[in-house]
Design an enzyme around this catalytic site. Structure first.
Site, PDB file in Angstrom:
ATOM      1  N   LYS A  45       0.847  -1.194   0.000  1.00  0.00           N
ATOM      2  CA  LYS A  45       0.000   0.000   0.000  1.00  0.00           C
ATOM      3  C   LYS A  45       0.882   1.244   0.000  1.00  0.00           C
ATOM      4  O   LYS A  45       1.560   1.544   0.979  1.00  0.00           O
ATOM      5  CB  LYS A  45      -0.893   0.042   1.245  1.00  0.00           C
ATOM      6  N   GLU A  86       9.412   0.990  11.111  1.00  0.00           N
ATOM      7  CA  GLU A  86      10.414   2.048  10.937  1.00  0.00           C
ATOM      8  C   GLU A  86       9.692   3.367  11.155  1.00  0.00           C
ATOM      9  O   GLU A  86       8.866   3.766  10.326  1.00  0.00           O
ATOM     10  CB  GLU A  86      11.012   2.008   9.516  1.00  0.00           C
ATOM     11  N   CYS A  93      13.001  10.567   7.905  1.00  0.00           N
ATOM     12  CA  CYS A  93      13.045  10.059   9.283  1.00  0.00           C
ATOM     13  C   CYS A  93      14.467  10.129   9.838  1.00  0.00           C
ATOM     14  O   CYS A  93      14.643  10.164  11.047  1.00  0.00           O
ATOM     15  CB  CYS A  93      12.483   8.648   9.356  1.00  0.00           C
ATOM     16  N   GLU A 145       9.314  15.760  16.222  1.00  0.00           N
ATOM     17  CA  GLU A 145       9.757  15.468  14.862  1.00  0.00           C
ATOM     18  C   GLU A 145       9.000  16.407  13.921  1.00  0.00           C
ATOM     19  O   GLU A 145       7.850  16.174  13.568  1.00  0.00           O
ATOM     20  CB  GLU A 145       9.437  14.015  14.478  1.00  0.00           C
TER      21      GLU A 145
HETATM   22  P1  NDP Z   1       1.307   7.914   8.663  1.00  0.00           P
HETATM   23  O1  NDP Z   1       2.049   7.131   9.661  1.00  0.00           O
HETATM   24  O2  NDP Z   1      -0.098   8.271   8.926  1.00  0.00           O
HETATM   25  O3  NDP Z   1       1.313   7.161   7.231  1.00  0.00           O
HETATM   26  C1  NDP Z   1       2.228   6.162   6.829  1.00  0.00           C
HETATM   27  C2  NDP Z   1       1.496   5.078   6.045  1.00  0.00           C
HETATM   28  O4  NDP Z   1       0.597   4.379   6.914  1.00  0.00           O
HETATM   29  C3  NDP Z   1       0.635   5.606   4.897  1.00  0.00           C
HETATM   30  O5  NDP Z   1       0.646   4.680   3.824  1.00  0.00           O
HETATM   31  C4  NDP Z   1      -0.740   5.676   5.549  1.00  0.00           C
HETATM   32  O6  NDP Z   1      -1.797   5.670   4.630  1.00  0.00           O
HETATM   33  C5  NDP Z   1      -0.722   4.410   6.382  1.00  0.00           C
HETATM   34  N1  NDP Z   1      -1.687   4.393   7.468  1.00  0.00           N
HETATM   35  C6  NDP Z   1      -2.247   5.460   8.110  1.00  0.00           C
HETATM   36  N2  NDP Z   1      -3.109   5.029   9.056  1.00  0.00           N
HETATM   37  C7  NDP Z   1      -3.113   3.673   9.019  1.00  0.00           C
HETATM   38  C8  NDP Z   1      -3.787   2.659   9.752  1.00  0.00           C
HETATM   39  N3  NDP Z   1      -4.637   2.953  10.725  1.00  0.00           N
HETATM   40  N4  NDP Z   1      -3.542   1.371   9.441  1.00  0.00           N
HETATM   41  C9  NDP Z   1      -2.666   1.056   8.476  1.00  0.00           C
HETATM   42  N5  NDP Z   1      -2.003   1.967   7.737  1.00  0.00           N
HETATM   43  C10 NDP Z   1      -2.202   3.266   8.012  1.00  0.00           C
HETATM   44  O7  NDP Z   1       2.139   9.203   8.366  1.00  0.00           O
HETATM   45  P2  NDP Z   1       1.560  10.553   7.741  1.00  0.00           P
HETATM   46  O8  NDP Z   1       1.620  10.416   6.306  1.00  0.00           O
HETATM   47  O9  NDP Z   1       0.230  10.947   8.317  1.00  0.00           O
HETATM   48  O10 NDP Z   1       2.605  11.587   8.302  1.00  0.00           O
HETATM   49  C11 NDP Z   1       2.427  12.141   9.614  1.00  0.00           C
HETATM   50  C12 NDP Z   1       3.743  12.324  10.307  1.00  0.00           C
HETATM   51  O11 NDP Z   1       4.390  11.062  10.425  1.00  0.00           O
HETATM   52  C13 NDP Z   1       4.748  13.182   9.572  1.00  0.00           C
HETATM   53  O12 NDP Z   1       4.553  14.512   9.773  1.00  0.00           O
HETATM   54  C14 NDP Z   1       6.033  12.668  10.166  1.00  0.00           C
HETATM   55  O13 NDP Z   1       6.270  13.277  11.400  1.00  0.00           O
HETATM   56  C15 NDP Z   1       5.783  11.199  10.369  1.00  0.00           C
HETATM   57  N6  NDP Z   1       6.276  10.359   9.269  1.00  0.00           N
HETATM   58  C16 NDP Z   1       7.401   9.662   9.470  1.00  0.00           C
HETATM   59  C17 NDP Z   1       7.914   8.896   8.443  1.00  0.00           C
HETATM   60  C18 NDP Z   1       9.140   8.118   8.590  1.00  0.00           C
HETATM   61  O14 NDP Z   1       9.777   7.801   7.592  1.00  0.00           O
HETATM   62  N7  NDP Z   1       9.522   7.758   9.789  1.00  0.00           N
HETATM   63  C19 NDP Z   1       7.267   8.825   7.140  1.00  0.00           C
HETATM   64  C20 NDP Z   1       6.056   9.577   7.050  1.00  0.00           C
HETATM   65  C21 NDP Z   1       5.599  10.293   8.085  1.00  0.00           C
HETATM   66  P3  NDP Z   1      -2.381   7.080   4.084  1.00  0.00           P
HETATM   67  O15 NDP Z   1      -1.403   7.592   3.131  1.00  0.00           O
HETATM   68  O16 NDP Z   1      -3.659   6.731   3.434  1.00  0.00           O
HETATM   69  O17 NDP Z   1      -2.576   7.951   5.287  1.00  0.00           O
END
Ligand code: NDP
Length: 453
Positions: A154, A229, A263, A356
């Site tokens: 996904k 991660e 990250c 973060e």
């Molecule tokens: P999320 O953790 O919400 O999203 C990461 C992935 O998980 C996306 O594919 C998202 O789908 C999916 N997801 C969201 N909710 C669920 C759920 N309940 N069950 C299963 N999968 C789910 O990150 P965000 O995109 O909202 O970013 C928010 C914050 O997270 C950022 O501002 C940053 O601080 C942090 N972040 C950290 C990352 C890293 O590499 N460590 C990467 C991205 C974000 P969908 O796209 O549909 O929401």
């Protein structure tokens, strides 16, 4: 059918519409992946290796196309996007050697022989965030496929385009139907089904710590395997004996690369007090000299926009209660732009020092000695990455051992390598990705005793 309008974050203009899978459609595709599993598991190791190399070759032939898609969908610089597509190819090539090296063990026991096998799990669900859509996908699917699993992937709702194309390239390369399936959709729908559907035997998640915790709790229901991660707030520790010119010239790229949406971003800079003024002066020139331009029209852009209006609002929200020391440029476009921004911090309790931000904002703080540097670096719930600048090799080793973080660089901000392990301490994650052992994380170890009497 629900769709998502993909926007170019540099201009806020629509790029295309992508259909979003429903829970029912997700279940059908998971079940197809489960049906494809036994045949994929039984493919001879050398043949599975050949198919992964063929997949890598097809990706290689499309690096330019994938890079251009990522520039438009995620606002990445062209140089980064080319590296990212090449990383998928390299990762596939690296793990194509694994099917023939999934070694078991032979353990001495009386009355027979004890041997172990590495058995694939079944369907693996890879959930990818929007910040690095291609590499993060590849770090999950390449070792998972190599170990004999089928994969459902996904992409983030905001950045599905390269994943969809890579899914098509897998079929073009000859991977059997159902072995690798990309399912665009919402996290709360498609991602949630990955966690709930019993045919999915492992979740490989990258994203926020908050959602990571929910996924871990959801996986506990079925004792589902999970690798997480998550976030980071990594420290770049600069000692006075370091090459200060080099440390200051490279520091912006260690945090503002990908507009800080990384990250591993070194978003806290700790500088030994006697070098603080010199470092700040040099940092200011480096930040003001950054080339922040629309990557779609400038192939030499060094920093692009944030991913969305929402991310821009989140990032600028962190700046409301702080004083900006200096910032770099940003173009006057309709997209989601925030300039590279430097804040001086003297209190580790401040929000800007702890949270973060996930945007182009860095906080700088002085320290007095080695012990204080380590203490301040460790004063965070995260532990993903970090850098140490010093000419004293003993100090570099002591500090590297003292900092509670999964990935450190000395006199460098080296990024993630697919051939070395990657993962976090504390709330930055659970488990390790990449490196030579990664395929083992997509297997169970089976122990078989054969009696000889
Ligand atoms: P999320 O953790 O919400 O999203 C990461 C992935 O998980 C996306 O594919 C998202 O789908 C999916 N997801 C969201 N909710 C669920 C759920 N309940 N069950 C299963 N999968 C789910 O990150 P965000 O995109 O909202 O970013 C928010 C914050 O997270 C950022 O501002 C940053 O601080 C942090 N972040 C950290 C990352 C890293 O590499 N460590 C990467 C991205 C974000 P969908 O796209 O549909 O929401």
């Amino acid at each position: 059918m629900t769709t998502h309008t993909v926007l170019n974050p540099a201009t806020a203009q629509p790029v295309t519409e992508v259909p979003l899978a429903s829970a029912e459609e997700t279940d059908v595709l998971i079940e197809r992946a489960a049906e494809a599993f036994p045949a994929w598991r039984d493919v001879a190791p050398g043949e599975r290796a050949r198919l992964l190399r063929a997949f890598a070759a097809v990706v290689d032939a499309h690096v330019e196309e994938l890079a251009e898609l990522e520039v438009r969908n995620a606002g990445h610089t062209l140089g980064n996007a080319r590296w990212e597509a090449g990383n998928v190819r390299d990762c596939l090539n690296y793990y194509s050697a694994s099917p023939e090296r999934l070694f078991g063990r032979q353990i001495p026991v009386p009355g027979g022989v004890d041997i172990t096998f590495r058995e694939p799990l079944g369907v693996v669900g890879v959930i990818v965030p929007w910040n690095f859509p291609m590499p993060i996908a590849g770090w999950g699917f390449a070792p998972a496929l190599a170990a004999g699993n089928t994969v459902v992937l996904k992409p983030a709702e905001l950045t599905p385009l390269t994943a969809i194309r890579i899914g098509e390239l897998a079929v073009e390369a000859g991977l059997p139907e159902g072995v690798f399936t990309v399912i665009p959709g919402k996290g709360s729908v498609v991602g949630q089904r990955f966690v709930e559907h019993p045919a999915v035997r492992k979740i490989c998640f990258t994203g926020s710590t908050e959602v990571g915790k929910q996924i871990m709790a959801g996986c506990a229901e079925q004792v589902k395997r999970v690798t997480l991660e998550l976030g980071g707030k990594s420290a770049n520790i600069v000692f006075a004996d370091a090459d200060i010119a080099r440390a200051a010239a490279t520091a912006p790229y260690a945090v503002f690369d990908n507009a800080g949406q990384d990250c591993c971003a070194r978003s806290r800079i700790l500088v030994e007090r006697s070098a603080y003024d010199e470092f700040l002066g040099r940092l200011e020139s480096a930040v003001k000299g950054m080339r922040v331009t629309d990557p779609g029209s400038d192939p030499d852009s060094e920093m692009g926009p944030l991913i969305s209006a929402q991310q821009k609002a989140t990032v600028t929200g962190y700046l409301d209660d702080v004083e900006v020391a200096f910032s770099g440029p940003a173009p006057d476009l309709d997209g989601f732009w925030v300039p590279p921004t430097v804040v001086l911090s003297d209190d580790p309790a401040e929000r800007i020092w702890r949270a973060e931000v996930f945007g182009p904002v860095v906080a700088v703080m002085p320290f007095d000695d080695e012990a204080e540097a380590v203490r301040l670096a460790n004063d965070t719930e995260y532990g993903l990455s970090g850098s140490i600048f010093t000419r004293d090799v003993g100090k570099a080793l002591r500090v590297a051992r003292g900092v509670e973080t999964g990935n450190l660089s000395v006199n460098s901000h080296a990024a993630v390598r697919y051939w070395t392990p990657f993962g976090g301490f504390k709330q930055s994650g659970l488990g390790r990705e990449l490196g030579p052992d990664a395929p083992n994380a997509f297997t169970e170890e089976k122990n078989v005793f054969i009696a000889s009497d």
